[in-house]
Enzyme design. Sequence first.
Site, mmCIF file in Angstrom:
data_model
loop_
_atom_site.group_PDB
_atom_site.id
_atom_site.type_symbol
_atom_site.label_atom_id
_atom_site.label_comp_id
_atom_site.label_asym_id
_atom_site.label_seq_id
_atom_site.Cartn_x
_atom_site.Cartn_y
_atom_site.Cartn_z
ATOM 1 N N SER A 10 0.872 -1.173 0.000
ATOM 2 C CA SER A 10 0.000 0.000 0.000
ATOM 3 C C SER A 10 0.905 1.218 0.000
ATOM 4 O O SER A 10 1.782 1.350 0.857
ATOM 5 C CB SER A 10 -0.877 0.001 1.255
ATOM 6 O OG SER A 10 -1.276 1.328 1.555
ATOM 7 N N HIS A 35 -1.522 -1.916 -4.256
ATOM 8 C CA HIS A 35 -2.790 -1.656 -3.570
ATOM 9 C C HIS A 35 -2.912 -0.149 -3.422
ATOM 10 O O HIS A 35 -2.133 0.483 -2.707
ATOM 11 C CB HIS A 35 -2.766 -2.359 -2.208
ATOM 12 C CG HIS A 35 -3.965 -2.117 -1.369
ATOM 13 N ND1 HIS A 35 -5.090 -2.915 -1.423
ATOM 14 C CD2 HIS A 35 -4.223 -1.183 -0.425
ATOM 15 C CE1 HIS A 35 -5.986 -2.480 -0.560
ATOM 16 N NE2 HIS A 35 -5.495 -1.418 0.056
ATOM 17 N N ASP A 37 -4.979 3.082 -2.308
ATOM 18 C CA ASP A 37 -6.033 3.460 -1.368
ATOM 19 C C ASP A 37 -6.684 4.778 -1.767
ATOM 20 O O ASP A 37 -6.073 5.845 -1.660
ATOM 21 C CB ASP A 37 -5.442 3.600 0.041
ATOM 22 C CG ASP A 37 -5.025 2.257 0.614
ATOM 23 O OD1 ASP A 37 -5.898 1.383 0.745
ATOM 24 O OD2 ASP A 37 -3.826 2.081 0.923
ATOM 25 N N MET A 39 -9.483 7.477 -0.896
ATOM 26 C CA MET A 39 -10.315 7.947 0.226
ATOM 27 C C MET A 39 -10.934 9.282 -0.142
ATOM 28 O O MET A 39 -10.252 10.156 -0.681
ATOM 29 C CB MET A 39 -9.464 8.111 1.485
ATOM 30 C CG MET A 39 -8.710 6.854 1.888
ATOM 31 S SD MET A 39 -7.869 7.108 3.447
ATOM 32 C CE MET A 39 -6.926 5.573 3.567
ATOM 33 N N HIS A 70 -8.490 0.139 -3.736
ATOM 34 C CA HIS A 70 -9.265 0.016 -2.488
ATOM 35 C C HIS A 70 -10.105 1.281 -2.353
ATOM 36 O O HIS A 70 -9.610 2.331 -1.925
ATOM 37 C CB HIS A 70 -8.319 -0.177 -1.312
ATOM 38 C CG HIS A 70 -9.035 -0.353 -0.015
ATOM 39 N ND1 HIS A 70 -8.382 -0.412 1.196
ATOM 40 C CD2 HIS A 70 -10.359 -0.506 0.282
ATOM 41 C CE1 HIS A 70 -9.274 -0.570 2.164
ATOM 42 N NE2 HIS A 70 -10.474 -0.622 1.636
ATOM 43 N N MET A 72 -12.326 3.471 -0.696
ATOM 44 C CA MET A 72 -12.944 3.894 0.574
ATOM 45 C C MET A 72 -13.721 5.179 0.301
ATOM 46 O O MET A 72 -13.321 6.281 0.697
ATOM 47 C CB MET A 72 -11.853 4.082 1.628
ATOM 48 C CG MET A 72 -11.277 2.744 2.088
ATOM 49 S SD MET A 72 -9.746 2.915 2.999
ATOM 50 C CE MET A 72 -8.559 2.923 1.665
ATOM 51 N N MET A 141 -10.827 -6.209 6.358
ATOM 52 C CA MET A 141 -10.022 -5.129 6.939
ATOM 53 C C MET A 141 -9.552 -5.523 8.333
ATOM 54 O O MET A 141 -10.343 -5.993 9.152
ATOM 55 C CB MET A 141 -10.827 -3.830 7.027
ATOM 56 C CG MET A 141 -11.094 -3.139 5.697
ATOM 57 S SD MET A 141 -9.606 -2.725 4.766
ATOM 58 C CE MET A 141 -8.798 -1.533 5.838
ATOM 59 N N ASP A 175 -5.806 -6.359 5.115
ATOM 60 C CA ASP A 175 -5.276 -5.000 4.916
ATOM 61 C C ASP A 175 -5.365 -4.230 6.231
ATOM 62 O O ASP A 175 -6.459 -4.021 6.765
ATOM 63 C CB ASP A 175 -6.111 -4.310 3.829
ATOM 64 C CG ASP A 175 -5.655 -2.880 3.554
ATOM 65 O OD1 ASP A 175 -4.540 -2.517 3.969
ATOM 66 O OD2 ASP A 175 -6.429 -2.148 2.906
HETATM 67 O O1 LIG Z 1 -6.690 0.783 3.532
HETATM 68 C C1 LIG Z 1 -5.839 1.025 4.343
HETATM 69 C C2 LIG Z 1 -6.095 1.941 5.492
HETATM 70 O O2 LIG Z 1 -7.391 2.374 5.414
HETATM 71 C C3 LIG Z 1 -4.534 0.333 4.181
HETATM 72 O O3 LIG Z 1 -4.292 -0.069 2.870
HETATM 73 C C4 LIG Z 1 -3.343 0.885 4.879
HETATM 74 O O4 LIG Z 1 -2.886 2.024 4.243
HETATM 75 C C5 LIG Z 1 -2.234 -0.125 4.974
HETATM 76 O O5 LIG Z 1 -1.170 0.435 5.650
HETATM 77 P P1 LIG Z 1 -0.533 -0.240 6.948
HETATM 78 O O6 LIG Z 1 -1.644 -0.439 7.946
HETATM 79 O O7 LIG Z 1 0.016 -1.570 6.489
HETATM 80 O O8 LIG Z 1 0.488 0.713 7.390
HETATM 81 FE FE LIG Z 2 -6.216 -0.378 1.781
#
Ligand SMILES: O=C(CO)[C@@H](O)[C@H](O)COP(=O)(O)O
Ligand SMILES: [Fe+2]
Length: 228
Positions: A10, A35, A37, A39, A70, A72, A141, A175
Amino acid sequence: MAYSAKIGPSILNSDLSCLGSECSRMMDCGADYLHLDVMDGHFVPNITFGHPVVECLWKHLGPEPFFDMHMMVARPEQWVQPMAVAGANQYTFHLEATSNAGNLIKEIRQNGMKVGLAIKPGTTVEELAPWAGQIDMALVMTVEPGFGGQKFMEDMMPKVSWLRSQFPSLDIEVDGGVGPDSIHKCAEAGANMIVSGSAIMKSEDPRSVISLLRNVCAEAIQKRSLDR
Ligand SMILES: O=C(CO)[C@@H](O)[C@H](O)COP(=O)(O)O
Ligand SMILES: [Fe+2]
């Protein structure tokens, strides 16, 4: 057993001022996929980036890296087509964000992408189960979505074990807070797609971390196949 161990860094906690080269660096270090993310500040209390950035990344990186989006976001229906056009390979939406998962799954496929379905820690795996036959990947999650660098929630592992027992060939992703300290739990429970952010990004040797995560996961997969 059709699934294999795959590691998807990520990039949330990478140096976002050079996102393209951070993504290239991850692929060079042996990542199986990226991956990404997304948001929107509504579904989660944080904002990252959208399809224009994904399009630039695709142009920068070429077609090889598999983009697992991903999503969100509060309105996942809105971004299916723009993400497909931008070069996304898999569209992973949250079950909590839609009232018509069936329709959304159909739309994602019509736009040529694979389908991922994510659940937050408070959502039961039984709510995801009715869709499991129609999706490519289930994402459990292991933190509340919104931020990288949080603590791994081990109490999510029964969800992974249950999914693995019910859907032996489904891709199951974890994740949040996953790294060398928590990978054994994830692998034993049956996860095969491993997202890891800070553990990889903050390491001096990301290649070794990726390789360790993959080895632990692959061993657990092999053990499961021998036990069957
Ligand atoms: O979707 C998410 C958080 O919402 C993840 O993808 C995190 O960004 C992963 O990062 P780490 O928890 O491994 O630092
Ligand atoms: Fe994620």
